[in-house]
Design a protein around this motif. Structure first.
Motif, mmCIF file in Angstrom:
data_model
loop_
_atom_site.group_PDB
_atom_site.id
_atom_site.type_symbol
_atom_site.label_atom_id
_atom_site.label_comp_id
_atom_site.label_asym_id
_atom_site.label_seq_id
_atom_site.Cartn_x
_atom_site.Cartn_y
_atom_site.Cartn_z
ATOM 1 N N GLN A 39 0.807 -1.209 0.000
ATOM 2 C CA GLN A 39 0.000 0.000 0.000
ATOM 3 C C GLN A 39 0.846 1.266 0.000
ATOM 4 N N ILE A 40 2.017 1.205 0.632
ATOM 5 C CA ILE A 40 2.886 2.385 0.682
ATOM 6 C C ILE A 40 3.699 2.536 -0.597
ATOM 7 N N SER A 41 4.168 1.420 -1.152
ATOM 8 C CA SER A 41 5.085 1.483 -2.300
ATOM 9 C C SER A 41 4.379 1.812 -3.608
ATOM 10 N N VAL A 42 3.137 1.365 -3.774
ATOM 11 C CA VAL A 42 2.453 1.592 -5.051
ATOM 12 C C VAL A 42 2.245 3.077 -5.343
ATOM 13 N N PRO A 43 1.821 3.928 -4.388
ATOM 14 C CA PRO A 43 1.718 5.364 -4.712
ATOM 15 C C PRO A 43 3.040 5.978 -5.155
ATOM 16 N N PHE A 44 4.155 5.583 -4.513
ATOM 17 C CA PHE A 44 5.457 6.096 -4.945
ATOM 18 C C PHE A 44 5.819 5.561 -6.330
ATOM 19 N N ALA A 45 5.434 4.317 -6.592
ATOM 20 C CA ALA A 45 5.682 3.772 -7.929
ATOM 21 C C ALA A 45 4.907 4.544 -8.995
ATOM 22 N N PHE A 46 3.681 4.978 -8.648
ATOM 23 C CA PHE A 46 2.902 5.799 -9.581
ATOM 24 C C PHE A 46 3.630 7.116 -9.889
ATOM 25 N N LEU A 47 4.225 7.713 -8.837
ATOM 26 C CA LEU A 47 4.922 8.981 -9.041
ATOM 27 C C LEU A 47 6.144 8.807 -9.944
ATOM 28 N N LEU A 48 6.834 7.678 -9.823
ATOM 29 C CA LEU A 48 8.057 7.442 -10.589
ATOM 30 C C LEU A 48 7.812 6.603 -11.833
ATOM 31 N N LEU A 49 6.543 6.352 -12.151
ATOM 32 C CA LEU A 49 6.234 5.382 -13.202
ATOM 33 C C LEU A 49 6.770 5.830 -14.558
ATOM 34 N N ARG A 50 6.564 7.074 -14.908
ATOM 35 C CA ARG A 50 7.019 7.533 -16.231
ATOM 36 C C ARG A 50 8.534 7.425 -16.355
ATOM 37 N N LEU A 51 9.244 7.785 -15.277
ATOM 38 C CA LEU A 51 10.704 7.666 -15.300
ATOM 39 C C LEU A 51 11.126 6.206 -15.420
ATOM 40 N N LEU A 52 10.460 5.319 -14.677
ATOM 41 C CA LEU A 52 10.794 3.897 -14.743
ATOM 42 C C LEU A 52 10.523 3.326 -16.131
ATOM 43 N N VAL A 53 9.415 3.745 -16.750
ATOM 44 C CA VAL A 53 9.106 3.260 -18.096
ATOM 45 C C VAL A 53 10.160 3.732 -19.084
ATOM 46 N N ARG A 54 10.586 4.988 -18.974
ATOM 47 C CA ARG A 54 11.619 5.500 -19.874
ATOM 48 C C ARG A 54 12.932 4.758 -19.692
ATOM 49 N N LEU A 55 13.304 4.479 -18.434
ATOM 50 C CA LEU A 55 14.522 3.719 -18.182
ATOM 51 C C LEU A 55 14.425 2.307 -18.748
ATOM 52 N N ALA A 56 13.254 1.678 -18.596
ATOM 53 C CA ALA A 56 13.077 0.323 -19.121
ATOM 54 C C ALA A 56 13.163 0.303 -20.647
ATOM 55 N N LEU A 57 12.531 1.286 -21.298
ATOM 56 C CA LEU A 57 12.606 1.354 -22.758
ATOM 57 C C LEU A 57 14.030 1.628 -23.229
ATOM 58 N N ALA A 58 14.753 2.509 -22.512
ATOM 59 C CA ALA A 58 16.144 2.778 -22.876
ATOM 60 C C ALA A 58 17.003 1.532 -22.720
ATOM 61 N N ALA A 59 16.740 0.750 -21.633
ATOM 62 C CA ALA A 59 17.499 -0.484 -21.442
ATOM 63 C C ALA A 59 17.209 -1.493 -22.550
ATOM 64 N N LEU A 60 15.946 -1.603 -22.959
ATOM 65 C CA LEU A 60 15.613 -2.516 -24.055
ATOM 66 C C LEU A 60 16.273 -2.090 -25.360
ATOM 67 N N GLN A 61 16.285 -0.793 -25.628
ATOM 68 C CA GLN A 61 16.951 -0.322 -26.836
ATOM 69 C C GLN A 61 18.454 -0.581 -26.785
ATOM 70 N N SER A 66 20.651 -2.878 -29.350
ATOM 71 C CA SER A 66 21.811 -2.366 -30.090
ATOM 72 C C SER A 66 23.036 -3.239 -29.904
ATOM 73 N N LEU A 67 23.087 -3.995 -28.777
ATOM 74 C CA LEU A 67 24.228 -4.882 -28.543
ATOM 75 C C LEU A 67 24.159 -6.160 -29.370
ATOM 76 N N ARG A 68 22.973 -6.533 -29.801
ATOM 77 C CA ARG A 68 22.829 -7.750 -30.604
ATOM 78 C C ARG A 68 23.399 -7.515 -31.988
ATOM 79 N N PRO A 69 24.129 -8.507 -32.564
ATOM 80 C CA PRO A 69 24.677 -8.322 -33.914
ATOM 81 C C PRO A 69 23.566 -8.258 -34.944
ATOM 82 N N ALA A 70 23.746 -7.359 -35.897
ATOM 83 C CA ALA A 70 22.734 -7.203 -36.941
ATOM 84 C C ALA A 70 22.725 -8.416 -37.853
ATOM 85 N N ARG A 71 21.516 -8.876 -38.217
ATOM 86 C CA ARG A 71 21.383 -10.021 -39.109
ATOM 87 C C ARG A 71 21.504 -9.571 -40.565
#
Length: 436
Positions: free
Chosen positions: A383-405, A409-414
């Protein structure tokens, strides 16, 4: 206790869904009415008064599950609501100037009236049968009342099967289609949002009413037990206040997720309306979750079961929200704004926002199975962590998308097959000795 709680939840869900069906029928009823005079206003008031009695009959059914009187009175209320709605239809058609402009100019007005009356009276007819069965075999009454909930979908499925077996019938008059319960008929987005906001507002009000009613110390107890110290007396209610703030935050964040979703919805379908109703049914159970969590201090033996019930209520309230979005994505060109469609700028953020509570509640439920001794701490941590996760959600999503990209980029191109074979040949020629 578990059996009584399960009975309360089941009866509550059934009555909530039946009330929602009555609300949908009432909303469509006033698509027929174009103007309202004093008689229609009084009939509508009688209908609203009967609807307000439904929670009382629900309380009777929960308190006395083995006594058929509660079921009988509930069915009588539903029959009375249907009868008043039928009177509204008959009165409106008797004075055509009260009809909507579309029906006022219809050529088959008598057939349209008969068609609408049949639709309005289907549910009350089933409830009449349920009232009769409640006198000697009340389990059949519950089955008939469940049928009332899914009657539009049963009717649609039966119509589809009949058309498959006997061939398509002649399509009805255009004006008669105005009051149908077609599965694919678009609902009013504004009406769905207004009903949803009303439910969230009532749930939040019930939470504060519970804490005001049960957690104000008695002046006599303050003087005798706490020697006049109101602070010490309020300290005894600390777990209640913690449960209240956690429950209110849950209601508020679920409403915020719902508002964010419908902000990007162009048009709501019938399936989305059904999923929204199921979500609201479990949102209405959040005051029960508050009662469960606020009783940790008084009944520590049952805290594990109470935590799991609360996690289950939050999970189903949020997972049906996620299902609304999933159903909208199936027809995204018609139902969603471009920014939240596949590939849109807000697609990943909306996915994370709607998936946060289902994942958090499911994780908390699983953690209580492994660490049952710390179930209360796990639930409060969620109950305490979810509201803070909502506040940081956009930042976390951007970090996750950057990590996926970055990983991509590290995978060799086919390379194409021809170029790949040439590259292999070059590599082999570098390893082999040069020919003399």
């Amino acid at each position: 206790m578990q059996k009584l709680l399960a009975t309360r939840i089941a009866v509550y869900l059934m009555t909530f869904l039946i009330v929602t069906v009555a609300w949908a029928a009432h909303a469509r009823l006033f698509q027929v009415v174009g103007k309202i005079d004093d008689t229609l206003a009084l009939l509508n008031l009688a209908c609203m008064m009967t609807i307000t009695l439904l929670p009382y009959t629900f309380s009777l059914m929960v308190t006395f599950p083995d006594v058929p009187l509660g079921i009988f009175l509930f069915c009588v209320c539903v029959i009375a609501i249907g009868a008043v709605q039928a009177l509204i239809i008959a009165y409106t058609f008797h004075f055509p100037h009260l009809l909507s402009p579309q029906l006022r100019s219809a050529t088959h007005r008598a057939a349209t009236r008969q068609h609408i009356l049949l639709l309005v009276l289907r549910g009350p007819a089933l409830c009449f049968a349920a009232a009769v069965f409640s006198l000697f075999f009340f389990p059949m009454s519950y089955l008939l009342m469940v049928t009332v909930i899914f009657l539009p979908y049963i009717s649609k499925a039966a119509s589809w099967c009949r058309d498959r077996l006997l061939g398509c019938r002649q399509p009805p008059d255009h004006h008669m289609e105005l009051f149908t319960f077609d599965l694919h008929e678009p609902l009013s987005k504004e009406r769905v949002e207004a009903f949803s906001d009303g439910v969230y507002a009532i749930v939040a009000t019930l939470l504060i009413l519970d804490i005001c009613e049960d957690n104000v110390p008695d002046p006599k107890d303050v003087m005798e037990k706490f020697h006049g110290s109101l602070v010490a007396a309020l300290g005894e209610y600390g777990p209640h206040f913690l449960a209240y703030f956690g429950s209110f935050a849950t209601v508020g964040l679920l409403w915020f997720a719902h508002h964010s979703l419908f902000l990007h919805v162009r048009k709501a379908t019938q399936v989305m309306g059904l999923l929204n109703t199921l979500s609201l049914a479990f949102v209405g159970g959040l005051p029960l979750a508050y009662q469960q969590t606020s009783a940790f201090a008084q009944q520590p033996r049952d805290e594990l079961e109470r935590v799991r019930v609360s996690c289950a209520i939050i999970f189903f309230a949020s997972i049906f929200q996620f299902a609304i979005w999933t159903a909208a994505l199936l027809h995204q060109a018609e139902t969603l704004q471009p920014v939240v469609q596949f590939g849109g700028q807000e697609h990943a953020f909306m996915f994370a926002k709607l998936a946060l509570y289902p994942c958090a509640s499911l994780l908390a439920f699983a953690a209580t199975c492994l660490l049952s001794r710390f179930s209360t701490a796990i639930f409060h941590l969620m109950q305490i962590s979810v509201p803070f996760a909502f506040l940081l959600l956009r930042l976390l999503v951007r970090l996750a998308l950057a990590a996926l990209q970055g990983l991509q980029s590290l995978r060799p191109a086919r390379l194409p097959p021809g170029q790949a074979s040439e590259a292999d040949a070059d590599a082999q020629s570098q390893l082999l000795p040069a020919s003399c």
